[in-house]
Design a protein around this motif. Structure first.
Motif, PDB file in Angstrom:
ATOM      1  N   ARG A 158      34.678  38.418  40.442  1.00  0.00           N
ATOM      2  CA  ARG A 158      34.658  37.372  42.168  1.00  0.00           C
ATOM      3  C   ARG A 158      36.124  38.120  42.539  1.00  0.00           C
ATOM      4  O   ARG A 158      36.435  38.456  42.652  1.00  0.00           O
ATOM      5  CB  ARG A 158      34.811  35.838  42.345  1.00  0.00           C
ATOM      6  CG  ARG A 158      34.203  35.779  43.979  1.00  0.00           C
ATOM      7  CD  ARG A 158      34.325  34.261  43.693  1.00  0.00           C
ATOM      8  NE  ARG A 158      34.575  33.767  45.585  1.00  0.00           N
ATOM      9  CZ  ARG A 158      33.339  34.148  46.353  1.00  0.00           C
ATOM     10  NH1 ARG A 158      32.444  34.670  45.682  1.00  0.00           N
ATOM     11  NH2 ARG A 158      33.633  33.902  47.214  1.00  0.00           N
ATOM     12  N   HIS A 159      34.987  39.050  43.966  1.00  0.00           N
ATOM     13  CA  HIS A 159      35.823  39.430  45.285  1.00  0.00           C
ATOM     14  C   HIS A 159      36.984  40.582  44.501  1.00  0.00           C
ATOM     15  O   HIS A 159      38.426  41.086  44.788  1.00  0.00           O
ATOM     16  CB  HIS A 159      37.070  38.842  46.194  1.00  0.00           C
ATOM     17  CG  HIS A 159      35.461  38.198  47.207  1.00  0.00           C
ATOM     18  ND1 HIS A 159      35.891  37.109  47.902  1.00  0.00           N
ATOM     19  CD2 HIS A 159      34.424  38.489  47.133  1.00  0.00           C
ATOM     20  CE1 HIS A 159      35.108  36.819  48.803  1.00  0.00           C
ATOM     21  NE2 HIS A 159      33.521  37.596  48.048  1.00  0.00           N
TER      22      HIS A 159
ATOM     23  N   ASP B 116      38.630  44.021  47.271  1.00  0.00           N
ATOM     24  CA  ASP B 116      39.495  43.322  48.344  1.00  0.00           C
ATOM     25  C   ASP B 116      39.029  44.482  49.354  1.00  0.00           C
ATOM     26  O   ASP B 116      39.012  45.446  49.029  1.00  0.00           O
ATOM     27  CB  ASP B 116      40.459  42.720  48.299  1.00  0.00           C
ATOM     28  CG  ASP B 116      41.223  42.531  47.061  1.00  0.00           C
ATOM     29  OD1 ASP B 116      41.280  44.179  46.875  1.00  0.00           O
ATOM     30  OD2 ASP B 116      41.834  41.678  46.739  1.00  0.00           O
TER      31      ASP B 116
ATOM     32  N   ASP C 108      34.683  41.446  48.229  1.00  0.00           N
ATOM     33  CA  ASP C 108      34.400  41.036  49.178  1.00  0.00           C
ATOM     34  C   ASP C 108      34.046  41.554  50.321  1.00  0.00           C
ATOM     35  O   ASP C 108      34.192  42.691  51.093  1.00  0.00           O
ATOM     36  CB  ASP C 108      35.668  40.954  49.298  1.00  0.00           C
ATOM     37  CG  ASP C 108      36.162  39.568  50.579  1.00  0.00           C
ATOM     38  OD1 ASP C 108      35.356  39.607  51.632  1.00  0.00           O
ATOM     39  OD2 ASP C 108      37.269  39.788  51.135  1.00  0.00           O
TER      40      ASP C 108
ATOM     41  N   GLU D 132      26.315  39.944  48.340  1.00  0.00           N
ATOM     42  CA  GLU D 132      26.832  38.441  47.939  1.00  0.00           C
ATOM     43  C   GLU D 132      25.689  37.405  48.058  1.00  0.00           C
ATOM     44  O   GLU D 132      25.344  35.927  47.758  1.00  0.00           O
ATOM     45  CB  GLU D 132      27.630  38.617  48.997  1.00  0.00           C
ATOM     46  CG  GLU D 132      29.150  39.066  48.660  1.00  0.00           C
ATOM     47  CD  GLU D 132      30.410  38.364  48.752  1.00  0.00           C
ATOM     48  OE1 GLU D 132      30.277  37.193  48.471  1.00  0.00           O
ATOM     49  OE2 GLU D 132      31.329  37.978  49.772  1.00  0.00           O
TER      50      GLU D 132
END
Ligand code: NDP
Length: 315
Positions: A211-212, A215, A238, A260
């Motif tokens: 996740r992310h 970034d 992100d 997302e």
């Protein structure tokens, strides 16, 4: 012999529906007027579950299926299935690896070409009548040849992408958690790779660990000629940071197949002229989807006839 009962929460590809209906007793939850009542009535009979990712297979659902043995997922990514909860309950989970590698790799290269050479924008220019009215579409700043590609997630699909990228005369590197025996440079750090390449192609699975991963810092490291392509999962990038980086031209452009909060794509992203946006079509051809559907049915069939799943992801 009674046929095993297989639950299908949401409608799936015809190959799966027909294949399951032929071999098993198929419980079509999506057709029920009261799905909760149907689950309460039939939950204990269910031994197999087929899912296409549109319905979360979480602990709450698994608790309603005490005799479940196998979850067969349509797709190589199985982030809508709580695999830990399944494993705790002794339930095997399968996916559909391998049969879609070429399709997804082709889509990834197409998306990269569209992004670098602005092909979608150029086509819209023609359709809007601007070629005849205003002359040639402007020359693109970027070209494919010689770009330095960093692949985040050099697995089955990542390797198929790397082979194609070589023929486009790109240099290829990758970041995984572990190094592989491949002729591409390994970067133990994603940030280090982002600093060294100008094109980042994301094809890792969606999970808490990924996740992310991409970034604001990773995007900035790509630099002003940087291009990001995401064909893996939307959660890996992100999205707010990406929108910011595209707006400020911290990177040059992005090509996305995944988001997302699918199918909701932020208006801000849609309005950006330096983003190429596809509606999650990586594996979406009829031949490939049929092959994926056959593998779902074959996993269930093999499990119920030989006690062996063909492509398990746990155990
Ligand atoms: P593989 O399991 O073969 O490859 C995944 C790769 O990601 C592995 O090399 C793994 O290496 C790496 N990886 C996993 N976790 C991390 C992490 N935390 N950090 C860095 N690297 C990581 O999967 P596939 O190639 O078959 O598929 C990849 C993904 O592509 C799927 O999970 C799915 O989400 C997506 N996909 C998207 C499609 C679309 O339509 N857009 C269609 C099909 C797939 P290591 O374990 O060494 O870290």
């Amino acid at each position: 012999m009674t046929r095993p009962t297989v639950l299908m929460p949401a409608r799936m590809h015809d190959v799966v529906v027909d294949g399951c209906a032929e071999r098993f007793e198929l419980v079509r939850l999506w057709e029920a007027t009261d799905p909760d009542a149907l689950l309460a009535e039939r939950g204990a009979d269910v031994r197999g579950l087929a899912t296409g990712g549109h319905h979360p297979v979480d602990a709450a659902l698994l608790d309603k299926l005490p005799n479940l043995q196998i979850v067969a997922n349509f797709g190589v990514g199985y982030d809508s299935v709580d695999v830990d909860a399944a494993t705790e309950r002794g339930v095997v989970v399968t996916n559909t690896p391998g049969v879609l590698d070429d399709e997804v790799a082709d889509t990834a290269l197409a998306l990269l070409l569209m992004t670098v050479r602005e092909l979608g924008q150029a086509e819209r220019y023609l359709r809007a009548g601007r070629w005849a009215a205003e002359g040639h579409y402007p020359l693109t700043d970027l070209t494919m040849t010689g770009r330095k590609l960093g692949i985040l997630g050099l697995g089955r699909i990542g390797e198929a992408i790397a082979k194609r990228a070589e023929t486009f005369r790109m240099t290829v590197g990758y970041h995984n958690r572990s190094e592989k025996d491949v002729p591409y440079r390994y970067y133990p750090s994603l940030l280090e790779m982002a600093r060294d390449v100008d094109t980042l192609l994301v094809v890792v699975p969606g999970s808490a660990a990924t996740r992310h991963l991409v970034d604001a810092e990773v995007l900035e490291a790509l630099g002003p000629d940087g291009v990001l392509v995401n064909i893996g999962r939307g959660t890996v990038v992100d999205e707010a940071a990406l929108i910011g980086a595209l707006k400020t031209r911290t990177i040059r452009a992005a090509g996305l197949d995944v988001y997302e909060d699918e199918p909701n794509v932020p208006r801000e992203l849609i309005d950006l002229d330096n983003a190429v946006l596809l509606p999650h079509v990586g594996s979406a051809s009829k031949p490939t989807r049929r092959a994926m559907g056959r593998l779902v049915v074959d996993n269930l069939t093999s499990w119920f006839t030989d006690g062996r799943a063909l492509t398990p992801v746990n155990g």
